[in-house]
Design a protein around this motif. Structure first.
Motif, PDB file in Angstrom:
ATOM      1  N   TRP A   1       0.840  -1.189   0.000  1.00 52.84           N
ATOM      2  CA  TRP A   1       0.000   0.000   0.000  1.00 52.84           C
ATOM      3  C   TRP A   1       0.884   1.251   0.000  1.00 52.84           C
ATOM      4  N   PRO A   2       0.380   2.367  -0.522  1.00 57.45           N
ATOM      5  CA  PRO A   2       1.081   3.649  -0.393  1.00 57.45           C
ATOM      6  C   PRO A   2       0.837   4.216   1.001  1.00 57.45           C
ATOM      7  N   HIS A   3       1.158   5.489   1.193  1.00 60.13           N
ATOM      8  CA  HIS A   3       1.026   6.088   2.528  1.00 60.13           C
ATOM      9  C   HIS A   3      -0.419   6.037   3.014  1.00 60.13           C
ATOM     10  N   HIS A   4      -1.352   6.398   2.139  1.00 58.52           N
ATOM     11  CA  HIS A   4      -2.772   6.389   2.505  1.00 58.52           C
ATOM     12  C   HIS A   4      -3.512   5.479   1.535  1.00 58.52           C
ATOM     13  N   SER A   5      -4.148   4.443   2.062  1.00 61.11           N
ATOM     14  CA  SER A   5      -4.915   3.545   1.207  1.00 61.11           C
ATOM     15  C   SER A   5      -5.939   2.807   2.051  1.00 61.11           C
ATOM     16  N   LEU A   6      -7.056   2.467   1.422  1.00 63.20           N
ATOM     17  CA  LEU A   6      -8.090   1.705   2.111  1.00 63.20           C
ATOM     18  C   LEU A   6      -7.567   0.341   2.541  1.00 63.20           C
ATOM     19  N   SER A   7      -6.680  -0.243   1.722  1.00 63.22           N
ATOM     20  CA  SER A   7      -6.127  -1.558   2.042  1.00 63.22           C
ATOM     21  C   SER A   7      -5.352  -1.515   3.356  1.00 63.22           C
ATOM     22  N   LYS A   8      -4.552  -0.465   3.550  1.00 63.39           N
ATOM     23  CA  LYS A   8      -3.786  -0.336   4.782  1.00 63.39           C
ATOM     24  C   LYS A   8      -4.702  -0.188   5.986  1.00 63.39           C
ATOM     25  N   TYR A   9      -5.664   0.694   5.895  1.00 57.50           N
ATOM     26  CA  TYR A   9      -6.545   0.938   7.035  1.00 57.50           C
ATOM     27  C   TYR A   9      -7.429  -0.277   7.322  1.00 57.50           C
ATOM     28  N   GLU A  10      -7.821  -0.998   6.277  1.00 59.27           N
ATOM     29  CA  GLU A  10      -8.599  -2.223   6.471  1.00 59.27           C
ATOM     30  C   GLU A  10      -7.780  -3.260   7.223  1.00 59.27           C
ATOM     31  N   THR A  11      -6.505  -3.383   6.862  1.00 59.10           N
ATOM     32  CA  THR A  11      -5.642  -4.371   7.509  1.00 59.10           C
ATOM     33  C   THR A  11      -5.458  -4.047   8.986  1.00 59.10           C
ATOM     34  N   VAL A  12      -5.161  -2.781   9.292  1.00 64.13           N
ATOM     35  CA  VAL A  12      -4.980  -2.384  10.690  1.00 64.13           C
ATOM     36  C   VAL A  12      -6.266  -2.606  11.476  1.00 64.13           C
ATOM     37  N   LEU A  13      -7.415  -2.274  10.879  1.00 66.69           N
ATOM     38  CA  LEU A  13      -8.697  -2.451  11.557  1.00 66.69           C
ATOM     39  C   LEU A  13      -8.950  -3.914  11.895  1.00 66.69           C
ATOM     40  N   LYS A  14      -8.589  -4.805  10.992  1.00 65.72           N
ATOM     41  CA  LYS A  14      -8.776  -6.239  11.258  1.00 65.72           C
ATOM     42  C   LYS A  14      -7.999  -6.667  12.497  1.00 65.72           C
ATOM     43  N   PHE A  15      -6.762  -6.206  12.618  1.00 59.48           N
ATOM     44  CA  PHE A  15      -5.958  -6.604  13.778  1.00 59.48           C
ATOM     45  C   PHE A  15      -6.453  -5.938  15.060  1.00 59.48           C
ATOM     46  N   ILE A  16      -6.938  -4.697  14.954  1.00 57.76           N
ATOM     47  CA  ILE A  16      -7.492  -4.035  16.139  1.00 57.76           C
ATOM     48  C   ILE A  16      -8.745  -4.768  16.611  1.00 57.76           C
ATOM     49  N   MET A  17      -9.587  -5.176  15.675  1.00 56.42           N
ATOM     50  CA  MET A  17     -10.814  -5.900  16.031  1.00 56.42           C
ATOM     51  C   MET A  17     -10.502  -7.246  16.677  1.00 56.42           C
ATOM     52  N   GLY A  18      -9.322  -7.774  16.389  1.00 58.96           N
ATOM     53  CA  GLY A  18      -8.923  -9.037  17.003  1.00 58.96           C
ATOM     54  C   GLY A  18      -8.363  -8.871  18.401  1.00 58.96           C
ATOM     55  N   GLY A  19      -8.220  -7.617  18.858  1.00 58.29           N
ATOM     56  CA  GLY A  19      -7.661  -7.352  20.172  1.00 58.29           C
ATOM     57  C   GLY A  19      -8.390  -8.036  21.320  1.00 58.29           C
ATOM     58  N   PRO A  20      -9.729  -7.933  21.403  1.00 58.99           N
ATOM     59  CA  PRO A  20     -10.440  -8.613  22.490  1.00 58.99           C
ATOM     60  C   PRO A  20     -10.208 -10.122  22.517  1.00 58.99           C
TER      61      PRO A  20
END
Length: 277
Positions: free
Chosen positions: A116-135
């Motif tokens: 991904w470049p600096h800003h991309s939906l793919s990057k933010y989607e990936t980070v969100l998936k790992f954050i959602m896995g936090g619990p």
């Protein structure tokens, strides 16, 4: 846990195997053994900085460069100026950076991160998936591998790593839970990913490269999860698509991954051990 000794087996062409985010060298155990047993390869699979059994991070702001520096240092200790670099997910990102530093004879990137470049939906989607896995990680930390006995927990654990519902063996899943719940780099690398761009200058790769895409990858799903690589890699890069496997295919189809790595290394090595390409 004290730092564990890396997997280091065999003789022949040097191969470095790099694991995904939240994992450890354990994911490479079977593939490393199979490659070493051919008596054609010397295999080195370390656990990266900030991961369970790896070196502690020297700083809270853990950048990819710290991971790459550590692997370079380990290669220097082995006397390896270059090696065939194989990386899965985060390990694939580190593998590309090692290639940029001139340390790769060949590069095999299996479902690599950093596309991904600096800003991309793919990057933010990936980070969100790992954050959602936090619990789930917190619950697993409290219960340990026993969490796999909770109804539905095994399927939840296999979704991000495998294609079929049954997924890896119970022992492999237990090792994944143990590694993920003891990864001190969890928040560090997510913050770094949000703040920094992904891989750049892919078109200038000098080493023979193969990109391995997994049909059932739910972390970087096709097509959006790998479009950046398919667009920016050199035309001569080899693209391999694996049917029916998920994000960490070494646990589902180790024989296929071993064959894929061995064939690519053999194709770009001379009998004297010097890479060609």
């Amino acid at each position: 846990m004290a730092p564990r000794e890396p997997i280091h087996r065999g003789t022949g062409e040097p191969i470095v195997l790099l694991h995904p985010f939240l994992c450890s060298q354990n994911v490479w155990r079977t593939v490393a053994d199979q490659l070493a047993d051919t008596e054609r390869f010397e295999v080195f699979a370390p656990t990266m900085v900030g991961h369970h059994g790896g070196p502690k991070s020297p700083t809270w702001l853990l950048h990819t460069e710290v991971l790459v520096d550590d692997i370079e240092h380990r290669m220097d200790q082995l006397g390896w100026d270059t090696a065939h670099i194989v990386g899965n997910s985060l390990g694939g990102w580190v593998a590309f950076e090692l290639e940029r530093r001139g340390r790769a004879r060949t590069l095999t990137a299996i479902a690599p991160a950093g596309g991904w470049p600096h800003h991309s939906l793919s990057k933010y989607e990936t980070v969100l998936k790992f954050i959602m896995g936090g619990p789930a990680l917190i619950a697993a930390r409290l219960l340990g591998p026993r969490i796999l006995n909770v109804p539905g927990a095994r399927r939840l654990a296999t979704l991000p790593v495998s294609g079929p519902a049954d997924g890896p063996s119970q022992s492999d899943l237990a090792a994944l839970v143990e590694d993920a719940t003891h990864c001190s780099a969890y928040l560090q690398l997510l913050v770094k990913t949000l703040r920094m761009p992904g891989l750049l200058e892919l078109a200038s790769l000098g080493a023979p490269t193969q990109l391995v895409l997994c049909e059932k990858d739910r972390v970087f799903p096709t097509p959006r999860g790998n479009r950046y690589f398919l667009t920016h890699l050199p035309d001569e890069a080899r693209v391999v698509r694996l049917d029916g496997v998920g994000h960490i295919p070494m646990l589902e189809a180790p024989g296929a991954i071993t064959e894929l790595i061995a064939d690519f290394v053999d194709d770009h090595s001379t009998p004297s051990g010097k890479a060609i390409g």
